[in-house]
Motif scaffolding. Structure first.
Motif, mmCIF file in Angstrom:
data_model
loop_
_atom_site.group_PDB
_atom_site.id
_atom_site.type_symbol
_atom_site.label_atom_id
_atom_site.label_comp_id
_atom_site.label_asym_id
_atom_site.label_seq_id
_atom_site.Cartn_x
_atom_site.Cartn_y
_atom_site.Cartn_z
ATOM 1 N N UNK A 132 -29.688 43.805 -15.870
ATOM 2 C CA UNK A 132 -28.487 44.443 -15.342
ATOM 3 C C UNK A 132 -28.955 45.442 -14.300
ATOM 4 N N UNK A 133 -28.476 45.286 -13.073
ATOM 5 C CA UNK A 133 -28.856 46.244 -12.036
ATOM 6 C C UNK A 133 -28.124 47.562 -12.239
ATOM 7 N N UNK A 134 -28.839 48.658 -12.020
ATOM 8 C CA UNK A 134 -28.281 50.000 -12.022
ATOM 9 C C UNK A 134 -28.800 50.617 -10.723
ATOM 10 N N UNK A 135 -27.961 50.573 -9.678
ATOM 11 C CA UNK A 135 -28.496 50.898 -8.365
ATOM 12 C C UNK A 135 -27.457 51.478 -7.419
ATOM 13 N N UNK A 136 -27.929 52.277 -6.473
ATOM 14 C CA UNK A 136 -27.093 52.754 -5.380
ATOM 15 C C UNK A 136 -27.121 51.744 -4.233
ATOM 16 N N UNK A 137 -27.961 50.722 -4.363
ATOM 17 C CA UNK A 137 -28.153 49.716 -3.313
ATOM 18 C C UNK A 137 -27.453 48.407 -3.648
ATOM 19 N N UNK A 138 -26.186 48.474 -4.037
ATOM 20 C CA UNK A 138 -25.440 47.284 -4.447
ATOM 21 C C UNK A 138 -25.418 46.243 -3.336
ATOM 22 N N UNK A 139 -25.341 46.676 -2.094
ATOM 23 C CA UNK A 139 -25.281 45.740 -0.962
ATOM 24 C C UNK A 139 -26.586 44.967 -0.768
ATOM 25 N N UNK A 140 -27.670 45.425 -1.380
ATOM 26 C CA UNK A 140 -28.952 44.712 -1.274
ATOM 27 C C UNK A 140 -29.060 43.532 -2.232
ATOM 28 N N UNK A 141 -28.097 43.395 -3.129
ATOM 29 C CA UNK A 141 -28.176 42.319 -4.111
ATOM 30 C C UNK A 141 -27.801 40.984 -3.471
ATOM 31 N N UNK A 142 -28.554 39.936 -3.790
ATOM 32 C CA UNK A 142 -28.200 38.608 -3.274
ATOM 33 C C UNK A 142 -26.932 38.092 -3.966
ATOM 34 N N UNK A 143 -26.298 37.106 -3.380
ATOM 35 C CA UNK A 143 -25.057 36.554 -3.933
ATOM 36 C C UNK A 143 -25.221 36.058 -5.364
ATOM 37 N N UNK A 144 -26.403 35.574 -5.711
ATOM 38 C CA UNK A 144 -26.619 35.069 -7.075
ATOM 39 C C UNK A 144 -27.088 36.164 -8.033
ATOM 40 N N UNK A 145 -27.106 37.416 -7.562
ATOM 41 C CA UNK A 145 -27.518 38.581 -8.359
ATOM 42 C C UNK A 145 -28.938 38.417 -8.908
ATOM 43 N N UNK A 146 -29.727 37.541 -8.313
ATOM 44 C CA UNK A 146 -31.116 37.300 -8.734
ATOM 45 C C UNK A 146 -31.206 36.957 -10.216
ATOM 46 N N UNK A 147 -30.158 36.319 -10.739
ATOM 47 C CA UNK A 147 -30.147 35.947 -12.150
ATOM 48 C C UNK A 147 -29.675 37.042 -13.085
ATOM 49 N N UNK A 148 -29.406 38.237 -12.553
ATOM 50 C CA UNK A 148 -28.941 39.350 -13.397
ATOM 51 C C UNK A 148 -27.493 39.108 -13.827
ATOM 52 N N UNK A 149 -27.104 39.747 -14.926
ATOM 53 C CA UNK A 149 -25.745 39.553 -15.435
ATOM 54 C C UNK A 149 -24.716 40.369 -14.657
ATOM 55 N N UNK A 150 -25.169 41.399 -13.944
ATOM 56 C CA UNK A 150 -24.227 42.208 -13.188
ATOM 57 C C UNK A 150 -24.867 43.463 -12.638
ATOM 58 N N UNK A 151 -23.995 44.421 -12.262
ATOM 59 C CA UNK A 151 -24.472 45.662 -11.656
ATOM 60 C C UNK A 151 -23.535 46.821 -12.014
ATOM 61 N N UNK A 152 -24.152 47.965 -12.207
ATOM 62 C CA UNK A 152 -23.439 49.234 -12.287
ATOM 63 C C UNK A 152 -23.935 50.035 -11.086
ATOM 64 N N UNK A 153 -23.025 50.417 -10.221
ATOM 65 C CA UNK A 153 -23.414 51.169 -9.035
ATOM 66 C C UNK A 153 -23.641 52.644 -9.327
ATOM 67 N N UNK A 154 -24.653 53.214 -8.659
ATOM 68 C CA UNK A 154 -24.898 54.658 -8.739
ATOM 69 C C UNK A 154 -24.072 55.326 -7.646
ATOM 70 N N UNK A 155 -23.593 56.516 -7.840
ATOM 71 C CA UNK A 155 -23.732 57.299 -9.067
ATOM 72 C C UNK A 155 -22.807 56.765 -10.147
ATOM 73 N N UNK A 156 -23.261 56.822 -11.370
ATOM 74 C CA UNK A 156 -22.440 56.369 -12.483
ATOM 75 C C UNK A 156 -22.266 57.521 -13.465
ATOM 76 N N UNK A 157 -21.270 57.393 -14.307
ATOM 77 C CA UNK A 157 -21.016 58.432 -15.297
ATOM 78 C C UNK A 157 -21.608 58.026 -16.641
#
Length: 154
Positions: free
Chosen positions: A82-107
């Motif tokens: 699971x990506x936890x990143x401020x760089x959401x736009x850097x993720x490829x369309x297939x999410x590199x096999x990851x299940x998803x993303x939580x964008x920073x900043x997060x609570x």
């Protein structure tokens, strides 16, 4: 009988953030199996420890290598990232096999809610409903967990 806690690997090169994530992971009832600060360390730990989930930042100590880490964990280590990143736009369309993303900043609440949601998805192989606000599932996992027809809340 209670189920064993999910094992989580934290892949984050900012020590304070990694420590905070470890605290949140354990507060939700997961078990932190380790912290990795570089891509080599992350892949080695993931393949040795076989965590149920790896929380992966895109930009690590050795550069923007988190995408490759997630892909390797998925393809070679049999894990879920699971990506936890401020760089959401850097993720490829297939999410590199990851299940998803939580964008920073997060609570703190957002992370806990997302991890609780993912617990159900990982254990039951099916989502309990649409993902919580702040969690974006990859198209492949949305389909795998029965959400391909639902709009995502982000």
């Amino acid at each position: 009988m209670t189920e064993r806690p999910l094992d989580v690997l934290i892949v984050e090169d900012e020590v304070l953030l990694a420590t905070e994530l470890e605290f949140l992971v354990e507060e939700v009832g997961f078990h932190s199996v380790g912290l990795a600060m570089s891509s080599d360390e992350a892949v080695a730990l993931a393949c040795d420890l076989h965590p149920d989930l790896a929380l992966v930042d895109v930009h690590l100590r050795d550069g923007p290598t988190g995408v490759e880490v997630a892909r390797t964990i998925h393809n070679d280590c049999g894990g879920v990232a699971l990506f936890m990143t401020a760089n959401v736009k850097r993720l490829p369309d297939d999410f590199a096999g990851a299940c998803g993303v939580i964008g920073k900043p997060y609570s703190e609440h957002g992370v806990k809610t997302a991890l609780s949601y993912l617990t159900v998805c990982l254990r039951e192989g099916q989502a309990p409903g649409p993902p919580p606000i702040g969690l974006e599932l990859s198209p492949a996992y949305a389909e795998r967990w029965g959400l391909s027809a639902l709009p995502q809340a982000v």
